[in-house]
Motif scaffolding. Sequence first.
Motif, PDB file in Angstrom:
ATOM      1  N   LEU A   1       0.826  -1.212   0.000  1.00  0.00           N
ATOM      2  CA  LEU A   1       0.000   0.000   0.000  1.00  0.00           C
ATOM      3  C   LEU A   1       0.859   1.260   0.000  1.00  0.00           C
ATOM      4  CD1 LEU A   1      -2.743  -1.058   2.557  1.00  0.00           C
ATOM      5  CD2 LEU A   1      -2.850  -1.120   0.058  1.00  0.00           C
TER       6      LEU A   1
ATOM      7  N   ARG B   1      -0.577   4.434   0.729  1.00  0.00           N
ATOM      8  CA  ARG B   1      -1.193   5.480   1.557  1.00  0.00           C
ATOM      9  C   ARG B   1      -1.917   4.830   2.713  1.00  0.00           C
ATOM     10  NH1 ARG B   1      -5.055   8.022  -2.930  1.00  0.00           N
ATOM     11  NH2 ARG B   1      -5.876   9.162  -1.141  1.00  0.00           N
TER      12      ARG B   1
ATOM     13  N   CYS C   1      -4.974   3.632   4.605  1.00  0.00           N
ATOM     14  CA  CYS C   1      -6.098   3.057   3.853  1.00  0.00           C
ATOM     15  C   CYS C   1      -7.158   2.575   4.839  1.00  0.00           C
ATOM     16  CB  CYS C   1      -5.525   1.903   3.013  1.00  0.00           C
ATOM     17  SG  CYS C   1      -6.701   1.071   1.961  1.00  0.00           S
ATOM     18  N   HIS C   2      -8.267   3.292   4.900  1.00  0.00           N
ATOM     19  CA  HIS C   2      -9.343   2.920   5.808  1.00  0.00           C
ATOM     20  C   HIS C   2     -10.668   3.264   5.145  1.00  0.00           C
ATOM     21  CE1 HIS C   2     -11.169   1.790   9.522  1.00  0.00           C
ATOM     22  NE2 HIS C   2     -11.587   3.004   9.830  1.00  0.00           N
TER      23      HIS C   2
ATOM     24  N   VAL D   1     -12.058   2.323   2.171  1.00  0.00           N
ATOM     25  CA  VAL D   1     -11.854   2.750   0.792  1.00  0.00           C
ATOM     26  C   VAL D   1     -12.751   1.912  -0.119  1.00  0.00           C
ATOM     27  CG1 VAL D   1     -10.147   2.728  -1.074  1.00  0.00           C
ATOM     28  CG2 VAL D   1      -9.493   3.520   1.203  1.00  0.00           C
TER      29      VAL D   1
ATOM     30  N   ALA E   1      -9.673   1.794  -4.933  1.00  0.00           N
ATOM     31  CA  ALA E   1      -8.593   1.043  -4.256  1.00  0.00           C
ATOM     32  C   ALA E   1      -7.270   1.108  -5.006  1.00  0.00           C
ATOM     33  CB  ALA E   1      -9.024  -0.411  -4.060  1.00  0.00           C
TER      34      ALA E   1
ATOM     35  N   TYR F   1      -4.463   3.354  -3.940  1.00  0.00           N
ATOM     36  CA  TYR F   1      -3.792   3.086  -2.675  1.00  0.00           C
ATOM     37  C   TYR F   1      -2.697   2.030  -2.817  1.00  0.00           C
ATOM     38  CZ  TYR F   1      -7.412   5.868  -0.463  1.00  0.00           C
ATOM     39  OH  TYR F   1      -8.230   6.908  -0.094  1.00  0.00           O
TER      40      TYR F   1
ATOM     41  N   VAL G   1      -8.480  -5.123  -1.220  1.00  0.00           N
ATOM     42  CA  VAL G   1      -8.016  -3.935  -0.504  1.00  0.00           C
ATOM     43  C   VAL G   1      -9.196  -3.228   0.158  1.00  0.00           C
ATOM     44  CG1 VAL G   1      -7.002  -1.634  -0.785  1.00  0.00           C
ATOM     45  CG2 VAL G   1      -5.953  -3.609  -1.921  1.00  0.00           C
ATOM     46  N   SER G   2     -10.276  -3.063  -0.598  1.00  0.00           N
ATOM     47  CA  SER G   2     -11.452  -2.385  -0.054  1.00  0.00           C
ATOM     48  C   SER G   2     -12.020  -3.151   1.136  1.00  0.00           C
ATOM     49  CB  SER G   2     -12.507  -2.244  -1.161  1.00  0.00           C
ATOM     50  OG  SER G   2     -13.704  -1.743  -0.622  1.00  0.00           O
TER      51      SER G   2
ATOM     52  N   SER H   1      -9.898  -2.881   4.150  1.00  0.00           N
ATOM     53  CA  SER H   1      -9.864  -1.515   4.697  1.00  0.00           C
ATOM     54  C   SER H   1     -11.138  -1.159   5.460  1.00  0.00           C
ATOM     55  CB  SER H   1      -9.636  -0.499   3.576  1.00  0.00           C
ATOM     56  OG  SER H   1     -10.842  -0.214   2.884  1.00  0.00           O
TER      57      SER H   1
ATOM     58  N   ARG I   1      -7.532  -0.575   9.947  1.00  0.00           N
ATOM     59  CA  ARG I   1      -6.899   0.686   9.560  1.00  0.00           C
ATOM     60  C   ARG I   1      -5.500   0.328   9.060  1.00  0.00           C
ATOM     61  NH1 ARG I   1      -8.032   5.827  10.571  1.00  0.00           N
ATOM     62  NH2 ARG I   1      -9.570   5.320  12.169  1.00  0.00           N
TER      63      ARG I   1
END
Length: 307
Positions: A154, A156, A158-159, A161, A166, A169, A246-247, A250, A254
């Motif tokens: 990742l 950035r 990423c929370h 998202v 995605a 990130y 990823v989504s 997230s 966190r």
Amino acid sequence: MAGEWPTVRKCRGLGMKLVRFGPPGRERPGIWVEEEDGSAAILDVTAVAFDIHEYDSHFFTHWGLERLRGIRDEHPAARIPADGVRLGPPVPPPTNLVCVGLNYASHAAELGLSLPKEPLLFAKAPTAVIGPSDPILLPRAARVDFEVELAIVLSRPCHRVAAEDARNYIAGYTILNDLTDRWKQQGVSQWYLAKSHPGFCPLGPWLVTADELDFPPRVRLSSWLNGETFQHSDTSDMIFPPAEIVSYASFHLRLNAGDIISTGTPAGIGSRRSPAVFLNPGDHLRLEIEGLGVQENRVVADSSVPG
Ligand code: ZN
């Protein structure tokens, strides 16, 4: 039977291959450079950018990748021959090392399991991470399988998202070997211990920036044990693509820049063979993902670790 080894895709120009090199625990950041004569070199980043000490969360969130693109082209003299240099994992131990189980249809089928309705997330201990050519220490009494996996790094924090967002990130990709003690995994009702022995996560050789691959990445993954093909598949067999993984992660966790999410392994693992195949001291393991390089590890007995 030795299988074919896929050829590595050529760099597209903008993309970079990031490495960390030097003794374990004291690696320095570098850029992997393929010279025109076919040899490889490492650009010593700290020698030309004194404030870049590490490919950590600060690096990713302070335009580190953008700065490296300029450095790569302006400092040809800072290159050292890569031959004989130890590579460490291409990023330092992450704050989160998240994996996805059963994410290839072929792998779920070989285990006789139905396809998961949501990504099946689990964790590996970040202290399991080693370099892409380091020896794998085999605990006594363990029955260890290997799993070639495409890992996301990742770029950035990423929370929560959305899947559509995605890809923004993702810094890049690398190879992760999700080594697993099947004896321990099946003997208790969690996977963490079976996945987390020191050395159970060879990572690298490179962090290939996301702009070098399509999105989602369409690449072949392969593994060989002592020259024999075990896994040979491609990412089109994934059940949940990287954006969804990823989504999904997230919305529960966190995540930080530099964290790693591994996307699962295709069919072909040794424990599903008849008879089952597990790693032994002296074995030679080779993993390759198209465009992401090669991992090669020797397996050695670790008598200091209880089984
Ligand atoms: Zn896995």
